[in-house]
Write a protein that holds these residues in place. Structure first.
Motif, PDB file in Angstrom:
ATOM      1  N   ILE A   6      39.404  29.224  30.649  1.00 11.94           N
ATOM      2  CA  ILE A   6      40.393  30.492  31.179  1.00 11.94           C
ATOM      3  C   ILE A   6      40.464  30.119  32.767  1.00 11.94           C
ATOM      4  O   ILE A   6      39.597  30.141  33.498  1.00 11.94           O
ATOM      5  CB  ILE A   6      40.011  31.882  30.919  1.00 11.94           C
ATOM      6  CG1 ILE A   6      39.546  32.306  29.631  1.00 11.94           C
ATOM      7  CG2 ILE A   6      40.690  32.631  31.768  1.00 11.94           C
ATOM      8  CD1 ILE A   6      38.715  33.484  29.287  1.00 11.94           C
ATOM      9  N   ASP A   7      41.921  30.159  33.335  1.00 14.57           N
ATOM     10  CA  ASP A   7      42.030  29.965  34.505  1.00 14.57           C
ATOM     11  C   ASP A   7      42.426  31.301  35.193  1.00 14.57           C
ATOM     12  O   ASP A   7      43.063  31.930  34.669  1.00 14.57           O
ATOM     13  CB  ASP A   7      43.436  28.989  34.698  1.00 14.57           C
ATOM     14  CG  ASP A   7      43.189  27.517  34.323  1.00 14.57           C
ATOM     15  OD1 ASP A   7      42.135  27.029  34.949  1.00 14.57           O
ATOM     16  OD2 ASP A   7      44.137  27.054  33.567  1.00 14.57           O
ATOM     17  N   ALA A   8      41.654  31.402  36.397  1.00 16.98           N
ATOM     18  CA  ALA A   8      42.180  32.490  37.306  1.00 16.98           C
ATOM     19  C   ALA A   8      43.409  32.926  37.432  1.00 16.98           C
ATOM     20  O   ALA A   8      44.049  31.793  37.883  1.00 16.98           O
ATOM     21  CB  ALA A   8      41.166  32.916  38.277  1.00 16.98           C
ATOM     22  N   ARG A   9      44.152  34.050  37.205  1.00 16.31           N
ATOM     23  CA  ARG A   9      45.544  34.400  37.438  1.00 16.31           C
ATOM     24  C   ARG A   9      45.637  34.875  39.179  1.00 16.31           C
ATOM     25  O   ARG A   9      44.857  35.750  39.212  1.00 16.31           O
ATOM     26  CB  ARG A   9      45.951  35.173  36.561  1.00 16.31           C
ATOM     27  CG  ARG A   9      46.352  34.803  35.038  1.00 16.31           C
ATOM     28  CD  ARG A   9      45.513  34.664  34.356  1.00 16.31           C
ATOM     29  NE  ARG A   9      45.134  36.257  33.964  1.00 16.31           N
ATOM     30  CZ  ARG A   9      43.842  36.395  33.355  1.00 16.31           C
ATOM     31  NH1 ARG A   9      42.801  35.826  33.155  1.00 16.31           N
ATOM     32  NH2 ARG A   9      43.572  37.694  32.941  1.00 16.31           N
ATOM     33  N   ARG A  10      46.172  34.156  39.925  1.00 11.12           N
ATOM     34  CA  ARG A  10      46.027  34.579  41.438  1.00 11.12           C
ATOM     35  C   ARG A  10      47.181  35.284  41.729  1.00 11.12           C
ATOM     36  O   ARG A  10      48.282  34.896  41.243  1.00 11.12           O
ATOM     37  CB  ARG A  10      46.046  33.152  42.027  1.00 11.12           C
ATOM     38  CG  ARG A  10      44.956  32.275  41.776  1.00 11.12           C
ATOM     39  CD  ARG A  10      43.571  32.805  42.106  1.00 11.12           C
ATOM     40  NE  ARG A  10      43.202  32.862  43.641  1.00 11.12           N
ATOM     41  CZ  ARG A  10      42.046  33.270  44.184  1.00 11.12           C
ATOM     42  NH1 ARG A  10      41.189  33.407  43.099  1.00 11.12           N
ATOM     43  NH2 ARG A  10      41.862  33.487  45.187  1.00 11.12           N
ATOM     44  N   LYS A  11      46.844  36.108  42.650  1.00 10.74           N
ATOM     45  CA  LYS A  11      47.842  37.153  43.210  1.00 10.74           C
ATOM     46  C   LYS A  11      47.609  37.137  44.539  1.00 10.74           C
ATOM     47  O   LYS A  11      46.447  37.469  45.033  1.00 10.74           O
ATOM     48  CB  LYS A  11      48.159  38.317  42.727  1.00 10.74           C
ATOM     49  CG  LYS A  11      49.360  39.234  43.031  1.00 10.74           C
ATOM     50  CD  LYS A  11      49.351  40.421  42.203  1.00 10.74           C
ATOM     51  CE  LYS A  11      50.655  41.247  43.083  1.00 10.74           C
ATOM     52  NZ  LYS A  11      50.881  42.463  42.237  1.00 10.74           N
ATOM     53  N   ASP A  12      48.911  36.819  45.386  1.00  9.73           N
ATOM     54  CA  ASP A  12      48.578  37.088  46.849  1.00  9.73           C
ATOM     55  C   ASP A  12      48.878  38.415  47.243  1.00  9.73           C
ATOM     56  O   ASP A  12      50.013  39.266  46.917  1.00  9.73           O
ATOM     57  CB  ASP A  12      49.772  36.290  47.509  1.00  9.73           C
ATOM     58  CG  ASP A  12      49.431  36.186  49.280  1.00  9.73           C
ATOM     59  OD1 ASP A  12      48.775  37.201  49.666  1.00  9.73           O
ATOM     60  OD2 ASP A  12      49.964  35.283  49.895  1.00  9.73           O
ATOM     61  N   LEU A  13      48.029  39.383  47.865  1.00  8.37           N
ATOM     62  CA  LEU A  13      48.192  40.505  48.273  1.00  8.37           C
ATOM     63  C   LEU A  13      48.556  40.825  49.803  1.00  8.37           C
ATOM     64  O   LEU A  13      48.298  41.766  50.425  1.00  8.37           O
ATOM     65  CB  LEU A  13      46.698  41.555  47.962  1.00  8.37           C
ATOM     66  CG  LEU A  13      46.396  41.275  46.295  1.00  8.37           C
ATOM     67  CD1 LEU A  13      45.192  42.259  46.275  1.00  8.37           C
ATOM     68  CD2 LEU A  13      47.596  41.975  45.455  1.00  8.37           C
ATOM     69  N   GLY A  14      49.163  39.862  50.399  1.00  9.21           N
ATOM     70  CA  GLY A  14      49.527  39.875  51.667  1.00  9.21           C
ATOM     71  C   GLY A  14      48.362  39.525  52.636  1.00  9.21           C
ATOM     72  O   GLY A  14      47.703  40.029  53.342  1.00  9.21           O
TER      73      GLY A  14
END
Length: 312
Positions: A6-14
């Motif tokens: 499983i690849d981590a789903r990345r999100k930029d939170l600023g």
């Protein structure tokens, strides 16, 4: 040897990235671990917001926060106020309901600095879902550690390798932090076929490792076959979290609520909406409202793919 990657789903939170690992559409849980996030790695500029998670509720789970770098201030409505630093554990059991916030101390915001860590949710077994809420903090001395030959290992929670951590869950589990120099070999706790744990996984937080004849990189979770007894080799200096345990059964997950029944979820939603869950005494001027459509909203066997969101 390997069931799934499983690849981590990345999100930029600023200026701050979060990687959502669990839950995943085709693999909701590993043992009792129902949620796993990687926080960072990040370098906060002086004067930035850094970590700023307003008060919000939980039911039916324990949260385990563990840092490699940085510091977070925890406050909850049991009266607990506790900073967590690298090598320590904040263990919060929500049970029938708890409200907490996670923020960077204003003095730390002023100077900036690194942040890198993990947050896990551990589903409570049926008979403990409605237990009283509680918070415990554990220092480095409470967590068994080993450091030799390029391998540093810390037992963060549960039992493994003949050792027992002060952090004990409500069901059988293990959670281990490895730091490996290049070329070092180690192995996860035994699987089901060797009389060990039924479900196990390895998360690469930093670096590159080999499991069998395959390479895996930072941000990947390797779910192991129950009967496999693999050797893990670090290709580069690496940080790995080994985790797993025994399943607790199917769970519903809606926003920050985990439960074995829809009735518990609905009651928690109504209580938060109506203001019947008190805010932390030292952080009661704002809160996260109940969402219309949370980013996590599915059963542990459902087909919906969760989306990364703010740390919760």
């Amino acid at each position: 040897m390997i069931e799934m990657v499983i690849d981590a789903r990345r999100k930029d939170l600023g200026g701050f990235e979060v990687g959502r690992i669990l839950p995943y559409a085709r693999r909701r849980m590993v043992g009792p671990f129902i949620f796993l996030d990687q926080m960072g790695p990040a370098e906060f500029a002086a004067g930035s917001e850094a970590i700023n998670v307003r008060p919000h509720p939980h039911i039916g789970l324990s949260t385990l926060t563990y840092l490699f770098e940085g510091e977070i201030m925890h406050r909850d409505n049991t009266g607990a106020t506790q900073a967590i630093r690298p090598g320590e554990v904040n263990w919060m059991t929500a049970g029938k309901g708890i409200v907490h916030s996670e923020r960077t101390d204003p003095l730390k915001k002023a100077t900036g600095g690194p942040m890198h860590g993990m947050q896990a949710w551990i589903a409570l077994p049926d008979h403990r879902e409605d237990c009283d809420p509680a918070f415990l903090h554990y220092g480095e001395d409470d967590l068994p550690a080993y450091d030799h030959g390029g391998l540093f290992a810390r037992l963060v929670a549960g039992e493994a390798y003949g050792a027992s951590a002060s952090v004990q869950g409500e069901s059988p589990l293990f959670y281990v932090h490895w730091d490996l120099q290049a070329g070092v070999r180690t192995a996860p706790p035994p699987g089901k076929g060797a009389g060990g744990y039924s479900e196990r996984a390895l998360f690469v937080a930093k670096g590159t490792i080999e499991v069998g004849d395959r390479e895996f990189h930072a941000g990947q979770l390797i779910v192991l076959d129950p009967n496999a007894e693999p050797t893990v080799k670090s290709v580069t200096p690496s940080t790995v979290m080994a985790l797993g345990g025994e399943p607790v059964g199917e769970r519903l997950i809606w926003w920050n609520f985990v439960a074995s029944s829809q009735a518990r979820i609905d009651a928690a939603k109504a209580d938060w909406q109506a203001g019947r869950m008190s805010l932390p005494a030292e952080d009661d001027l704002e809160f996260i409202p109940l969402p219309d459509e949370p980013s996590i909203n599915a059963t542990t066997t459902g087909p919906v793919e969760p989306k990364p969101t703010d740390p919760v």
